[in-house]
Enzyme design. Structure first.
Site, PDB file in Angstrom:
ATOM      1  N   SER A   1       1.018  -1.285   0.027  1.00  0.00           N
ATOM      2  CA  SER A   1      -0.047  -0.060   0.078  1.00  0.00           C
ATOM      3  C   SER A   1       1.010   1.423   0.053  1.00  0.00           C
ATOM      4  O   SER A   1       2.089   1.457   0.449  1.00  0.00           O
ATOM      5  CB  SER A   1      -0.781   0.067   1.201  1.00  0.00           C
ATOM      6  OG  SER A   1      -1.575   1.433   1.466  1.00  0.00           O
TER       7      SER A   1
ATOM      8  N   LYS B   1       2.088  -3.331   6.572  1.00  0.00           N
ATOM      9  CA  LYS B   1       2.669  -3.566   5.080  1.00  0.00           C
ATOM     10  C   LYS B   1       4.161  -3.446   5.019  1.00  0.00           C
ATOM     11  O   LYS B   1       4.768  -4.400   4.286  1.00  0.00           O
ATOM     12  CB  LYS B   1       1.712  -2.626   4.279  1.00  0.00           C
ATOM     13  CG  LYS B   1       0.443  -2.729   4.321  1.00  0.00           C
ATOM     14  CD  LYS B   1      -0.057  -4.292   3.509  1.00  0.00           C
ATOM     15  CE  LYS B   1      -1.606  -4.225   3.375  1.00  0.00           C
ATOM     16  NZ  LYS B   1      -1.996  -5.268   2.875  1.00  0.00           N
TER      17      LYS B   1
ATOM     18  N   TYR C   1      -1.538   0.107  10.439  1.00  0.00           N
ATOM     19  CA  TYR C   1      -1.987  -0.463   9.128  1.00  0.00           C
ATOM     20  C   TYR C   1      -0.803  -0.536   8.241  1.00  0.00           C
ATOM     21  O   TYR C   1      -0.035  -1.438   7.632  1.00  0.00           O
ATOM     22  CB  TYR C   1      -3.176  -0.196   8.568  1.00  0.00           C
ATOM     23  CG  TYR C   1      -3.374  -0.594   6.956  1.00  0.00           C
ATOM     24  CD1 TYR C   1      -3.516  -1.652   6.520  1.00  0.00           C
ATOM     25  CD2 TYR C   1      -3.246   0.496   6.122  1.00  0.00           C
ATOM     26  CE1 TYR C   1      -3.752  -1.954   5.496  1.00  0.00           C
ATOM     27  CE2 TYR C   1      -3.549   0.190   4.779  1.00  0.00           C
ATOM     28  CZ  TYR C   1      -3.813  -1.228   4.355  1.00  0.00           C
ATOM     29  OH  TYR C   1      -3.974  -1.401   3.103  1.00  0.00           O
TER      30      TYR C   1
HETATM   31  N1  LIG Z   1      -8.745  -1.005  -1.747  1.00  0.00           N
HETATM   32  C1  LIG Z   1      -7.787  -0.240  -1.535  1.00  0.00           C
HETATM   33  O1  LIG Z   1      -7.637   1.073  -2.016  1.00  0.00           O
HETATM   34  C2  LIG Z   1      -6.160  -0.528  -1.013  1.00  0.00           C
HETATM   35  C3  LIG Z   1      -5.191   0.408  -1.272  1.00  0.00           C
HETATM   36  C4  LIG Z   1      -3.898  -0.111  -0.894  1.00  0.00           C
HETATM   37  C5  LIG Z   1      -3.936  -1.562  -0.540  1.00  0.00           C
HETATM   38  N2  LIG Z   1      -4.915  -2.365  -0.416  1.00  0.00           N
HETATM   39  C6  LIG Z   1      -4.677  -3.660   0.232  1.00  0.00           C
HETATM   40  O2  LIG Z   1      -5.006  -4.517  -0.860  1.00  0.00           O
HETATM   41  C7  LIG Z   1      -5.688  -5.764  -0.400  1.00  0.00           C
HETATM   42  C8  LIG Z   1      -6.916  -6.051  -0.628  1.00  0.00           C
HETATM   43  O3  LIG Z   1      -7.999  -4.832  -0.640  1.00  0.00           O
HETATM   44  P1  LIG Z   1      -9.337  -4.736  -0.582  1.00  0.00           P
HETATM   45  O4  LIG Z   1      -9.851  -3.302  -0.397  1.00  0.00           O
HETATM   46  O5  LIG Z   1      -9.704  -5.828  -1.608  1.00  0.00           O
HETATM   47  O6  LIG Z   1      -9.864  -5.447   0.901  1.00  0.00           O
HETATM   48  P2  LIG Z   1     -10.967  -6.397   1.356  1.00  0.00           P
HETATM   49  O7  LIG Z   1     -11.127  -6.600   2.792  1.00  0.00           O
HETATM   50  O8  LIG Z   1     -12.217  -6.281   0.357  1.00  0.00           O
HETATM   51  O9  LIG Z   1     -10.387  -7.803   1.054  1.00  0.00           O
HETATM   52  C9  LIG Z   1      -9.385  -8.428   1.875  1.00  0.00           C
HETATM   53  C10 LIG Z   1      -9.891 -10.022   1.919  1.00  0.00           C
HETATM   54  O10 LIG Z   1      -9.050 -10.676   2.926  1.00  0.00           O
HETATM   55  C11 LIG Z   1      -9.829 -11.560   3.675  1.00  0.00           C
HETATM   56  N3  LIG Z   1      -9.095 -11.664   4.793  1.00  0.00           N
HETATM   57  C12 LIG Z   1      -8.771 -10.798   5.804  1.00  0.00           C
HETATM   58  N4  LIG Z   1      -7.867 -11.490   6.733  1.00  0.00           N
HETATM   59  C13 LIG Z   1      -8.063 -12.705   6.407  1.00  0.00           C
HETATM   60  C14 LIG Z   1      -7.487 -14.059   7.109  1.00  0.00           C
HETATM   61  N5  LIG Z   1      -6.918 -13.810   8.313  1.00  0.00           N
HETATM   62  N6  LIG Z   1      -7.675 -15.298   6.329  1.00  0.00           N
HETATM   63  C15 LIG Z   1      -8.379 -15.220   5.399  1.00  0.00           C
HETATM   64  N7  LIG Z   1      -8.949 -14.156   4.508  1.00  0.00           N
HETATM   65  C16 LIG Z   1      -8.693 -12.912   5.317  1.00  0.00           C
HETATM   66  C17 LIG Z   1     -10.920 -10.902   3.740  1.00  0.00           C
HETATM   67  O11 LIG Z   1     -12.200 -11.631   4.324  1.00  0.00           O
HETATM   68  C18 LIG Z   1     -11.307 -10.283   2.553  1.00  0.00           C
HETATM   69  O12 LIG Z   1     -12.079 -11.243   1.796  1.00  0.00           O
HETATM   70  C19 LIG Z   1      -5.523  -5.396   1.321  1.00  0.00           C
HETATM   71  O13 LIG Z   1      -4.167  -6.208   1.748  1.00  0.00           O
HETATM   72  C20 LIG Z   1      -5.522  -4.070   1.409  1.00  0.00           C
HETATM   73  O14 LIG Z   1      -4.388  -3.949   2.470  1.00  0.00           O
HETATM   74  C21 LIG Z   1      -6.166  -1.931  -0.613  1.00  0.00           C
END
Ligand SMILES: NC(=O)c1ccc[n+]([C@@H]2O[C@H](COP(=O)([O-])OP(=O)(O)OC[C@H]3O[C@@H](n4cnc5c(N)ncnc54)[C@H](O)[C@@H]3O)[C@@H](O)[C@H]2O)c1
Length: 323
Positions: free
Chosen positions: A117, A145, A141
């Protein structure tokens, strides 16, 4: 057909990656505990409902499906929650991921694409950020990362695990066909919140109009979720071709302010959107914009759907399917 373990594949970005993998001829195998994800977003391959820190189940899944590489989207990712409950964030995002890496090592899986991120950079100068900028996360958070990026460097080397840490800026938009989209609960992201406010007939809440930016609201770099998904497939191929393990920024390279996003939503939806301006939100840096040159050169990747109108149009089309 190569099987890819998609950890967190029931979530927002992971589900779009599953679709991109399937379109590129891979078999995505989602492993997700559904804490923030949705089983009905897993449409392009099997779902194994499990925690990614459960070494035995991850190992069994790898063997059962003949997994050759992994993508790791699984995380808790709410900044404010991470400040209130840091231990839970370290336990899930750090300890859980270390166990996932252990399982990959034990089964000889040699490639992983990790969702990092822009939060690893912390407060940035306002200029487009290259990958070699200092890493100074300002919340738990972002720190989780940063820690995993470091772990990938050392564990990857020791274990023969090639990796890319893709540092996304702001993911936005939804699948062009409307099959999947953003469904966070609570939702902290601007575009879905603008659309939700419009649907509910209430003003959208915005935070901070006195930042040192051209219009006083914070500036962010928005990248379409399907462009992110394509970058993941490209990163997988890059590593399979012997590409060097490294972090890469994923962003459009263009900054848009909160007020510009609201103005774009007014243009796309064709009506005014009332807004309520509140005070600054703690821990929001004024400006975060990617320098995406590395991903462009090394992955031959360029965002093609990240124009603000496309972000809003696709997010709105998905929102409209939700009844
Ligand atoms: N959405 C954004 O703008 C953004 C920006 C930067 C980084 N990220 C990173 O990208 C990734 C995806 O983000 P997102 O927006 O799709 O989030 P999200 O919450 O929609 O998806 C994360 C998924 O991981 C699963 N999960 C979490 N902990 C778990 C565990 N211990 N075991 C099994 N499954 C688990 C959740 O159930 C979920 O389906 C994350 O790592 C987030 O930190 C997202």
């Amino acid at each position: 057909m190569d099987a890819i373990l998609v950890v967190g594949g029931a979530g927002y970005v992971g589900s779009h990656a599953c679709k991109a993998l399937a379109l590129a001829g891979y078999k995505p195998v989602t492993l997700d505990n559904l804490r923030t994800g949705h089983a009905d977003a897993v449409k392009w391959g099997p779902l194994v409902e499990a925690d990614f820190g459960d070494v035995e189940t991850v190992r069994q899944t790898i063997r059962e499906h003949g997994i050759v590489a992994a993508m790791h989207f699984g995380a808790l990712s709410l900044v404010a929650e991470s400040v209130a409950e840091p231990a839970r964030y370290y336990a899930n995002n750090v300890s859980g991921t270390l166990r996932l890496l252990e399982a990959l090592g034990a089964e000889g899986v040699g490639r992983i694409v990790f969702s990092s991120s822009a939060a690893v950079y912390g407060e940035a100068s306002g200029e487009p950020i290259p990958e070699d900028a200092p890493l100074n996360p300002i919340n738990p958070y972002g720190e989780t990362k940063r820690v995993i990026e470091g772990a990938l460097r050392f564990i990857g080397q020791a274990q023969g695990l090639a990796w890319c840490a893709l540092r996304y800026f702001n993911a936005a938009g939804a699948d062009e066909a409307g099959e999947i989209g953003e469904r966070h609960e609570p939702e902290t992201h601007l575009i879905p919140n603008v659309l939700k406010a419009v649907r509910a007939g209430r003003p959208v809440k915005l935070f901070g109009s006195d930042y040192p930016t051209p219009d006083g609201s914070v500036v962010r770099d928005y990248v379409h979720v399907a462009d992110l998904a394509d970058a993941h497939v490209a990163a997988l191929k890059f590593l399979a071709g012997g590409g060097e393990s490294q972090p890469m920024n994923l962003g459009s390279g263009e900054g848009l302010s909160v007020k510009q996003i609201v103005a774009a939503a007014e243009r796309v939806l064709g009506h005014p959107i009332p807004a309520e301006m509140g005070p600054r939100r703690a821990g929001d840096p004024p400006c975060l914009v990617a320098d995406p040159t590395r991903a462009k050169h090394r992955l031959h990747w360029a965002p093609s759907r990240s124009h603000v109108d496309t972000l809003i149009r696709t997010a709105q089309a998905f929102e409209a399917t939700r009844g």
